[in-house]
Write an enzyme that holds these catalytic residues in place. Structure first.
Site, PDB file in Angstrom:
ATOM      1  N   GLU A  67      -2.532  -1.349  -1.253  1.00  0.00           N
ATOM      2  CA  GLU A  67      -1.636  -0.378  -0.612  1.00  0.00           C
ATOM      3  C   GLU A  67      -0.251  -0.449  -1.255  1.00  0.00           C
ATOM      4  OE1 GLU A  67      -0.159  -1.541   3.221  1.00  0.00           O
ATOM      5  OE2 GLU A  67      -0.250   0.497   4.000  1.00  0.00           O
ATOM      6  N   HIS A  72       3.497  -0.889  -1.761  1.00  0.00           N
ATOM      7  CA  HIS A  72       4.494  -1.673  -1.024  1.00  0.00           C
ATOM      8  C   HIS A  72       5.871  -1.446  -1.625  1.00  0.00           C
ATOM      9  CE1 HIS A  72       1.389  -3.615   1.301  1.00  0.00           C
ATOM     10  NE2 HIS A  72       2.286  -4.314   1.944  1.00  0.00           N
ATOM     11  N   ASP A 104      -0.769  -7.409   0.819  1.00  0.00           N
ATOM     12  CA  ASP A 104      -1.465  -7.651   2.091  1.00  0.00           C
ATOM     13  C   ASP A 104      -2.722  -8.499   1.903  1.00  0.00           C
ATOM     14  OD1 ASP A 104       0.484  -6.141   3.226  1.00  0.00           O
ATOM     15  OD2 ASP A 104      -0.792  -4.447   3.772  1.00  0.00           O
ATOM     16  N   HIS A 123      -3.024  -6.723   6.998  1.00  0.00           N
ATOM     17  CA  HIS A 123      -2.701  -5.287   6.923  1.00  0.00           C
ATOM     18  C   HIS A 123      -2.946  -4.709   8.318  1.00  0.00           C
ATOM     19  CE1 HIS A 123      -2.864  -1.221   5.131  1.00  0.00           C
ATOM     20  NE2 HIS A 123      -4.077  -1.055   5.626  1.00  0.00           N
ATOM     21  N   GLU A 166      -3.251  -1.930   9.753  1.00  0.00           N
ATOM     22  CA  GLU A 166      -4.225  -0.868  10.018  1.00  0.00           C
ATOM     23  C   GLU A 166      -5.656  -1.383  10.105  1.00  0.00           C
ATOM     24  OE1 GLU A 166      -1.654  -0.807   8.054  1.00  0.00           O
ATOM     25  OE2 GLU A 166      -0.785   1.197   7.830  1.00  0.00           O
ATOM     26  N   HIS A 187       7.166  -2.935   6.796  1.00  0.00           N
ATOM     27  CA  HIS A 187       6.311  -2.662   5.641  1.00  0.00           C
ATOM     28  C   HIS A 187       7.143  -2.669   4.356  1.00  0.00           C
ATOM     29  CE1 HIS A 187       3.138  -1.075   3.159  1.00  0.00           C
ATOM     30  NE2 HIS A 187       3.967  -0.136   2.738  1.00  0.00           N
ATOM     31  N   GLU A 222       7.782  -9.418   4.025  1.00  0.00           N
ATOM     32  CA  GLU A 222       6.820  -9.441   2.916  1.00  0.00           C
ATOM     33  C   GLU A 222       7.514  -9.740   1.586  1.00  0.00           C
ATOM     34  OE1 GLU A 222       3.079  -6.650   4.057  1.00  0.00           O
ATOM     35  OE2 GLU A 222       4.940  -5.586   3.654  1.00  0.00           O
TER      36      GLU A 222
HETATM   37 ZN   LIG Z   1       2.074  -5.162   3.776  1.00  0.00          ZN
END
Ligand SMILES: [Zn+2]
Length: 271
Positions: free
Chosen positions: A34, A36, A45, A120, A122, A177, A182
């Protein structure tokens, strides 16, 4: 000889010797590919829960399964949305089935303690569904003693640590995010993968409390980050990661029972 921790580096005979009695936990990191933001690699993630699992496994004598490196579709309010190039996602059903199948395979090998460590947001409900279906299928085969601990690693942050990392106030996990947490952990673990000069400086995304489909990309920061990581540091990353490792290790020792772990104080309690 020190035990191997990573399942994909083991021979089947080593793996079988470690798993057949059922006492050794297996940790399964579940990540995503994904975007970032312009400053972090797309496998954050996966890398972060993978690192958490490896360090926890070293402490509690567990094994780490190869991570699931693709996740459920990125959502605008927690990951920027699925429209960014590079973000490569699974349909929910695919992730459910992969989680279910892998856990059932572990159980077939004799594993009775599984921790699913999600990186992650989701993914969470789909990996929960995979756990639930695995347990249901296994019950119908007469296997009733598999125990699963399911978590998002970030839930293990204490208020105290959040106050240190976010002295001006913690925005929310969703707005984090590609944000300070992170980025800091990546600066600590993989500084060569962080392009800090590209950290976006825009204010946090401002979303209404609902979603719109089809997604309207103009409502989402074009950087892909939902807040700025400009205050991220490797020290903050180490602080957060160390807390995850410590508290997740303790949680797994508590939930899986102490008989397989070398903590004498705990072992006495279970006698
Ligand atoms: Zn992430």
């Amino acid at each position: 000889m020190k035990h191997n921790i990573l399942i994909f580096n083991m021979t089947w005979t080593e793996y079988s010797a470690r798993t057949s009695g059922g006492s050794t936990p297996v940790l399964l990191p579940v990540g995503a590919l994904e975007q970032h933001g312009p400053h972090l690699p797309m496998n954050c993630d996966t890398l972060i829960p993978g690192a958490v699992c490896q360090q926890v496994a070293g402490r509690i004598d567990a094994l780490v399964a190869p991570p699931l490196s693709y996740g459920y579709k990125s959502q605008p309010r927690s990951g920027g949305g699925n429209h960014f190039p590079g973000t490569t996602s699974l349909d929910g059903n695919t992730l459910v089935m992969m989680t279910r199948d892998i856990i059932k395979e572990f159980a077939r090998h004799g594993v009775r303690k599984v921790a699913v460590v999600v990186g992650h947001t989701e993914n969470l409900m789909f990996t929960i569904e995979g756990c639930d279906l695995a347990l249901r299928d296994l019950r119908s085969q007469g296997i009733r003693d598999l125990r699963i601990v399911h978590m998002g690693y970030w839930e293990f942050s204490s208020e105290q640590t959040l106050r240190k990392v976010f002295p001006d106030g913690f925005p929310s996990w969703n707005l984090e995010h590609a944000g300070v947490m992170e980025t800091s952990i990546m600066l600590h673990l993989h500084p060569n993968l962080v392009q800090f000069d590209k950290v976006p400086l825009h204010p946090p995304a401002d979303f209404p409390p609902y979603d719109i489909y089809p997604v309207e990309p103009h409502r989402i920061p074009s950087s892909g980050a939902l807040s700025s990581a400009k205050t991220a540091t490797a020290d903050k990353g180490r602080l957060m990661l160390d807390e995850y490792i410590e508290t997740i290790s303790m949680a797994l020792i508590d939930e899986f029972g102490a008989e397989s772990f070398s903590r004498p104080d705990k072992q006495e309690q279970t006698l």
